[in-house]
Design an enzyme around this catalytic site. Structure first.
Site, short mmCIF file in Angstrom:
data_model
loop_
_atom_site.label_atom_id
_atom_site.label_comp_id
_atom_site.label_asym_id
_atom_site.label_seq_id
_atom_site.Cartn_x
_atom_site.Cartn_y
_atom_site.Cartn_z
N GLN A 1 -32.12 2.04 4.81
CA GLN A 1 -33.13 2.07 3.81
C GLN A 1 -34.05 3.26 4.72
O GLN A 1 -34.75 2.98 5.78
CB GLN A 1 -34.31 0.77 3.96
CG GLN A 1 -33.45 -0.32 3.38
CD GLN A 1 -33.14 0.07 1.84
OE1 GLN A 1 -33.82 -0.02 1.21
NE2 GLN A 1 -31.86 -0.06 1.64
N ALA B 1 -40.66 -4.17 -4.49
CA ALA B 1 -39.28 -4.10 -3.67
C ALA B 1 -39.13 -2.37 -3.61
O ALA B 1 -40.25 -1.50 -3.55
CB ALA B 1 -38.20 -4.29 -4.51
N HIS B 2 -38.08 -2.02 -2.73
CA HIS B 2 -37.77 -0.54 -2.68
C HIS B 2 -37.70 0.44 -3.64
O HIS B 2 -37.32 0.00 -4.76
CB HIS B 2 -36.67 -0.43 -1.79
CG HIS B 2 -35.44 -1.11 -2.19
ND1 HIS B 2 -34.20 -1.05 -1.47
CD2 HIS B 2 -35.04 -1.56 -3.26
CE1 HIS B 2 -33.12 -1.57 -2.16
NE2 HIS B 2 -33.62 -1.82 -3.30
N ASN B 3 -38.38 1.54 -3.41
CA ASN B 3 -38.23 2.53 -4.53
C ASN B 3 -39.38 2.23 -5.82
O ASN B 3 -39.22 3.17 -6.67
CB ASN B 3 -36.98 2.68 -5.18
CG ASN B 3 -35.98 2.93 -3.88
OD1 ASN B 3 -36.31 3.36 -2.96
ND2 ASN B 3 -34.84 2.27 -4.24
N SER C 1 -36.78 0.04 -7.58
CA SER C 1 -36.84 1.19 -8.53
C SER C 1 -37.57 0.97 -9.87
O SER C 1 -37.29 1.58 -10.70
CB SER C 1 -35.21 1.67 -8.69
OG SER C 1 -34.63 1.87 -7.46
#
Lengths: 336, 336, 336
Positions: free
Chosen positions: B196, B237-239, B257
């Site tokens: 990450q 969450a990520h992105n 995302s």
């Protein structure tokens, strides 16, 4: 600690069926118990394990007692009886006292000399820590916080300014008490923060699980009454009231200004909309959303049952057509 | 602080109805207010308390003003007007400055001399802490983190390496910024970790509630734009991208995302599936799951209504038969 | 670190299509990549960005390779191949060792000399910290906890007494391992606490996300088997068993004594009722509640689809009438 069944029966004030000289020193589940272990049967799902248990003794209700291959402590509340027996076999550690040299305690804080303040804990100005209070490592206790006799902050608990915690409360790691509520006023497309000026009042004998958050009130206090039990990762918003002896399972979210009665149970993942009232003795099943006030005691539910995915896909399409389907039925009825 | 209604009306730039010499020094809800308290009516559910309020003054909209038994500050946005009045009555503490002796600050970190670093806080190498930043006790600020002017980490906040936080942001206790996202690649039945490598960028005036988590991006940054407001126990969450002025209530989970527009509101417990886009001005009601992109502004919902449990059980069985029921209706229609 | 494509192809043991002398030093998404960046295509949603990518090279499956305007590392598992390439370009920091002077380590704790204990971390009596273990700042490690070789507690992790953590595990900030489960016995309208005497056993290569909580067992241990991956804000109650390689996304709640098989996936927001069993290779879609044991591998779902709010309101009314609607259909069929 090892105790004979006779000793346990006497201290627990329950009937013993079987040899009182047998001694137990540990606890175990029916299926994994071995010699020296006390077991119990509280959930009927596990009754099948009773006949073959290798426990030295079992706590059972009267109706299960005859099926036991081993001595029985007979109780009309086997789970509670087991809990007390377990506490006798595993007594709590003696409370510690004193202040760890790494703790940072403001000189205006009042710490009872029988209280314990753990490593790296920070206690701010004018906090009052009562007798026998146990504050573990890494906690933060804000200004003017009051914590009553015998309460326990296990470790890494944060209690912000002016919160009041009763006696014998237990707060588990990651708990945050007194954070600002989500108070926003919309002004021309922007959000302005509404000052959160109330605090949090937590009654005696309340237990709060790991990483649960309890926001301070907007103008008056957020209140959790005595004996309420709250599991992990529960969110309690500003101005919420939770009645005495209510039990709230993990991952529940309660929105601002909701009022939950006494002797209620909220199962895991329940959501409660803000500004509504739930009467005493109301039970909500798992993952239901409470969108209206409930004035009658009883059990309430929402949600769809679990289905094999292909079946669910077919049915889910129809959920979007339900109103149309109903009108098709009405039309059929009219043309009958 | 005590202020006369005349002073408040002038400072808030609103009309006063009633005696300007009356003074208020505290705030309270309509039903609990006493003399000296300023109250307000923003939620119509509480209108019934207006007539009997014992507040010394109330902030009201024009249409409610005539019903007030006490002097009124008249505003077309009573909640915002109340919020500003409350801030005048309870001014913020003056920002602190300096570094607590127990704080551990890497020598390569740049701390503005007007910033405050609280007890037991750890600031890692090359972090940049701007003017007037308030970092409370027990925080962890990772390497190369940047925090803009006037931002506040209340207590026990964790901001991991390279995250960038704008000006006047507020991060409440237990917040984690920049943890690794859930990036896993399946390889022959095992999971391999996907590095990450992005970070987190948080805009000006963002507020993030207690125990909320914001993961770092996988390759680019996770972004929260200026003025977005995020409640407690939200998972980002990520992105993920969250647009300016969007408000996200407690217990929401946003998958990797996903892209949320500006001026959106997500009510409590909403879930958003990954890799989708939600347009500006979209509102999602509580505990709904967003499973597809939404390109049209509006309000969207999912879920079943709360029912008495016996009624729910009967209906839930039918939810599993919905597709079959539909075909039964079709068959009836054909044979008509 | 910069590497040529030839070097990467060799180290990753994959085929290279294109100029092996091209070098890459960073990673980026297809749409944002520039010269010097390696990108990848794993989710078909992003295929449209491939033709115009400005990346210097892309990791692709065989079927996408011909569409690439730039050199390709060809892999039948592009996401895993990308992950490994990213790790080569961004090698992990060398493990640190030693004990920060501010850490408070009990003299009876055994800390391997290659382990690292960060600032303000507290390690209690008789804890055993293995080789190369990395414990970041602000962690709390309880008495008799064991942590295996190469495991990492990123920062502000709490591991309570007697928990056992395997090798190469990663615990993110805010994680709480070993808190008391929600064990309550009702006695005459009050709740009595059931002692939580088990602990937690976590296998090798387990990753646990930020603010996730794992309760200790009531009598035996809560178990997470090797290779299981758990995202942020997951709640794992007492006595739960999670099988090897199972992946659990954010905001999942698993109730007490549930048993989840191996190679399962639980999507975000899933809830699992207590005392049930889920077989190996079961997949649950987002926000579903699992209310019964599942003995067959497959994918399972619950919930209603997202609708425009007005449509949802009309349909939701009908969900409460479903049983009655069914009887109306039956009646029509009979009278046909």
């Amino acid at each position: 600690m090892a105790l004979t069944l006779a000793q346990l029966a006497e201290q627990l004030n329950v009937e013993l069926m079987g040899d009182g000289d047998v001694s137990v020193s540990t606890v175990a589940s029916l299926q994994r118990a071995g010699p020296g272990a006390l077991s119990f049967l509280a959930n009927p799902k596990y009754r099948r394990y009773l006949k073959k248990t290798r426990a030295s003794a079992v706590v059972l209700s009267d109706r299960d007692a005859q099926d036991s291959p081993v001595p029985v402590l007979v109780s009309d509340n086997p789970y509670a009886c087991y809990a007390r027996a377990a506490r006798l076999l595993y007594p709590l550690d003696k409370p510690r006292s004193g202040i760890h040299p790494s703790a940072i305690v403001d000189e205006t804080a009042q710490i009872d000399r029988t209280a314990w303040i753990g490593a790296n804990t920070v206690v701010a100005e004018e906090a009052k820590i009562g007798p026998s209070v146990q504050i573990g490592p890494g906690c933060i206790v804000g200004a003017k916080v009051e914590i009553g006799e015998g309460s326990q902050l296990v470790a890494r608990v944060t209690v912000l300014a002016e919160a009041h915690i009763g006696r014998r409360a237990i707060l588990h790691p990651g708990v945050v008490i007194g954070s600002d509520g989500f108070g926003l006023a919309g002004v021309e497309g922007r959000w302005e923060k509404v000052p959160q000026l109330g605090s949090v009042r937590i009654g005696d004998d309340v237990e709060i699980g790991a990483n649960t958050t309890v926001d301070r009130g907007t103008v008056e206090d957020t209140v959790i009454e005595a004996g309420a039990k709250i599991d992990n990762q529960v969110q309690i918003a500003h101005n919420v009231f939770i009645g005495a002896q209510t039990a709230i399972a993990a991952c529940v979210g309660i929105s601002g200004s909701a009022r939950i009665g006494r002797y209620c149970t909220l199962a895991g993942g329940v959501g409660v909309v803000g500004h509504l009232e739930i009467a005493d003795h109301v039970h909500i099943t798992g993952m239901s959303m409470v969108t209206r006030s409930i004035s009658e005691p009883g059990t309430y539910s929402a949600g769809t049952p679990l289905m094999e995915n292909r079946q669910w896909r077919r049915n889910a399409v129809r959920m979007k057509q339900l109103d149309r389907l109903t009108r098709r039925i009405s039309s059929l009825e009219k043309s009958k």
